[in-house]
Motif scaffolding. Structure first.
Motif, PDB file in Angstrom:
ATOM      1  N   GLU A   1     -55.375  23.994 -88.960  1.00  0.00           N
ATOM      2  CA  GLU A   1     -56.330  24.123 -90.060  1.00  0.00           C
ATOM      3  C   GLU A   1     -55.879  23.326 -91.281  1.00  0.00           C
ATOM      4  OE1 GLU A   1     -57.810  27.588 -93.167  1.00  0.00           O
ATOM      5  OE2 GLU A   1     -57.087  28.178 -91.182  1.00  0.00           O
TER       6      GLU A   1
ATOM      7  N   ARG B   1     -60.098  22.048 -91.092  1.00  0.00           N
ATOM      8  CA  ARG B   1     -61.127  22.885 -90.458  1.00  0.00           C
ATOM      9  C   ARG B   1     -60.486  24.109 -89.833  1.00  0.00           C
ATOM     10  NH1 ARG B   1     -62.157  17.900 -88.239  1.00  0.00           N
ATOM     11  NH2 ARG B   1     -61.509  18.671 -86.185  1.00  0.00           N
ATOM     12  N   LYS B   2     -61.102  25.267 -90.061  1.00  0.00           N
ATOM     13  CA  LYS B   2     -60.629  26.499 -89.429  1.00  0.00           C
ATOM     14  C   LYS B   2     -61.075  26.548 -87.975  1.00  0.00           C
ATOM     15  CE  LYS B   2     -60.169  30.164 -92.892  1.00  0.00           C
ATOM     16  NZ  LYS B   2     -60.666  31.511 -93.281  1.00  0.00           N
TER      17      LYS B   2
ATOM     18  N   SER C   1     -62.687  28.328 -84.892  1.00  0.00           N
ATOM     19  CA  SER C   1     -63.704  29.376 -84.879  1.00  0.00           C
ATOM     20  C   SER C   1     -63.075  30.702 -84.442  1.00  0.00           C
ATOM     21  CB  SER C   1     -64.840  29.004 -83.921  1.00  0.00           C
ATOM     22  OG  SER C   1     -64.378  29.040 -82.573  1.00  0.00           O
ATOM     23  N   GLU C   2     -63.714  31.783 -84.824  1.00  0.00           N
ATOM     24  CA  GLU C   2     -63.219  33.105 -84.440  1.00  0.00           C
ATOM     25  C   GLU C   2     -63.236  33.272 -82.922  1.00  0.00           C
ATOM     26  OE1 GLU C   2     -65.281  36.121 -86.578  1.00  0.00           O
ATOM     27  OE2 GLU C   2     -64.596  35.407 -88.542  1.00  0.00           O
ATOM     28  N   LYS C   3     -64.202  32.611 -82.257  1.00  0.00           N
ATOM     29  CA  LYS C   3     -64.254  32.677 -80.795  1.00  0.00           C
ATOM     30  C   LYS C   3     -63.013  32.035 -80.184  1.00  0.00           C
ATOM     31  CE  LYS C   3     -66.304  33.639 -76.916  1.00  0.00           C
ATOM     32  NZ  LYS C   3     -66.483  35.048 -76.499  1.00  0.00           N
TER      33      LYS C   3
END
Length: 438
Positions: free
Chosen positions: A395, A400-401, A403-405
């Protein structure tokens, strides 16, 4: 009673390490005003042995002694609390904090483990010094059994280098031999270099390396047990064995070999005592043990450290332990050595504990195990601290983070990997116990 002492030592060491590791996450989380929902020693699957809520945090002790955890609000962790993640991020949640703060929180446990080991080694070196046998002080060479011979070694060899590197301490040389590829020795005045076979290492690991390599000393007596055969024969501390039944004896291994091969026999000893020769008669008992120990004081040295000198020395010791642990993976992943079969879990580690309370062992083992936990936790495996660090670095570099998935999937994969490793480790422990009764 001895098993109880072993268990207590192990549980106390693990408890201290787990609490301090989790504090490494807890304290920076609180400093950055991140809500910590739980702080647990051991895992509270279905129920806990003790719990008490103070402020926003529930403190407790679980029943499954496989580590511990802090549950930080707004973070995908081993709790897999996906419902919370569906809500709007709150300012007190982990996911709302800047990446650099989250990185500090996630590396806190590993940093504490490393600093703890460094601190323990520093205090031990300052208070006790560092006692060891220098590798180049073995003027009579080494002693090996049949297992050591499988590695290509012979009694009387003088170790010059392992993998072209000289080793300061004899104990380190033993580890270097197990982990190394080739060894250079002086054998009867000739310098030889030969490979350390994987087959020989397999035998070392399968027998837990017991007595495969020792140091050779003169056949001089350092202590005599009052109630055993040596005392009855008139052997005294300071005696040097010259011959047995007319056969010349120079080294301790020669003497013990004769004793073990002579159960229920009477042996004529010739010893040197204070410049004169004495003749003694020794009756060897059935078990082939007469109750004497060799004099090796002239082989040992002790490096003393002042407090400020102990600090960098403690750091160097910590780094050396970490390096040795990393090097072990080379032989563990080499299936020819069979080292993976000897990887120990909690049951196996308990058996390594001394049967009587030993504070020096306690602190040394805690420091070593703290380094081991730091190394394991920083591995880039999802579900470990290193997995979270891996995603955070991605990140910070990419902007960019994940995704939670992706984080959830990674957590599940990491959990499966860890459970598989734990199954292997516990399986080894159980199989090693079963083998004793087969």
């Amino acid at each position: 009673m001895t098993v109880a002492i072993q268990i207590v030592q192990f549980v106390l060491i693990i408890s201290i390490l787990v609490i301090l590791h989790e504090l490494g996450h807890f304290l920076p989380a609180k400093y950055f005003k991140t809500k910590v929902e739980k702080f647990y020693l051991f895992f509270d699957v279905k129920f806990s042995l003790f719990k008490k809520k103070i402020g926003d945090t529930e403190y407790g002790i679980g029943w499954l002694p496989l580590g511990g955890y802090v549950k930080i609000s707004g973070m995908i962790d081993e709790s897999m609390d996906t419902e919370q993640m569906k809500q709007e991020p709150q300012p007190w949640e982990f996911r709302s904090k800047p990446a650099w703060q989250r990185l500090i929180i996630m590396t806190g446990g590993v940093i504490v483990n490393f600093l703890l080991a460094w601190g323990i080694y520093t205090v031990l070196l300052f208070s006790n010094g560092d006692s060891y046998i220098p590798s180049d002080n073995l003027k009579y060479g080494i002693v090996v059994d049949s297992i050591g011979e499988q590695l290509g070694l012979k009694t009387g060899d003088q170790i010059l280098a392992v993998d072209d590197k000289k080793t300061k301490k004899f104990t380190d040389a033993k580890l270097d031999i197990i982990l190394g590829d080739k060894i250079t020795v002086n054998r009867d005045g000739e310098q030889l270099t030969f490979p350390l076979s994987d087959e020989g290492k397999e035998t070392v690991f399968s027998t837990l390396g017991k007595n495969f390599l020792g140091y050779r000393s003169k056949a001089k007596i350092a202590s005599v047990v009052d109630t055993m055969a040596a005392k009855k024969a008139g052997i005294l501390v300071g005696d040097e064995i010259l011959n047995v039944n007319g056969k010349e004896v120079i080294y301790w291994d020669q003497f013990t070999k004769i004793i073990k091969a002579s159960p229920n026999k009477s042996l004529a000893l010739q010893v040197q005592r204070e410049g004169s020769i004495k003749e003694l008669q020794l009756q060897v008992p059935e078990e082939g043990v007469i109750g004497v120990l060799p004099d090796t004081e002239d082989l040992w040295v002790t490096d003393e450290y002042g407090f400020f000198a102990a600090i960098p020395a403690g750091y160097n010791r910590t780094i050396q332990v970490l390096t040795d642990q990393i090097r072990q993976f080379k032989v563990i992943f080499n299936t020819k050595t069979g080292a993976y079969k000897q990887v120990k879990g909690p049951i196996g580690i308990v058996e390594l504990m001394p049967e009587t309370w030993n504070w020096l062992f306690f602190w040394n083992f805690m420091a070593m195990f703290s380094v081991w936990l730091a190394f394991l936790n920083i591995l880039p495996i999802p579900a470990l601290d290193g997995g979270h660090v891996m995603f955070l670095l991605y990140e910070m570099i990419s902007g960019r983070k994940p995704s939670e998935k992706v984080l959830e999937t990674g957590q599940i994969i990491g959990f499966v990997i860890l459970m598989g490793l734990m199954a292997v480790v516990f399986g080894n422990d159980i199989w090693n116990i079963v083998k004793r009764f087969i």
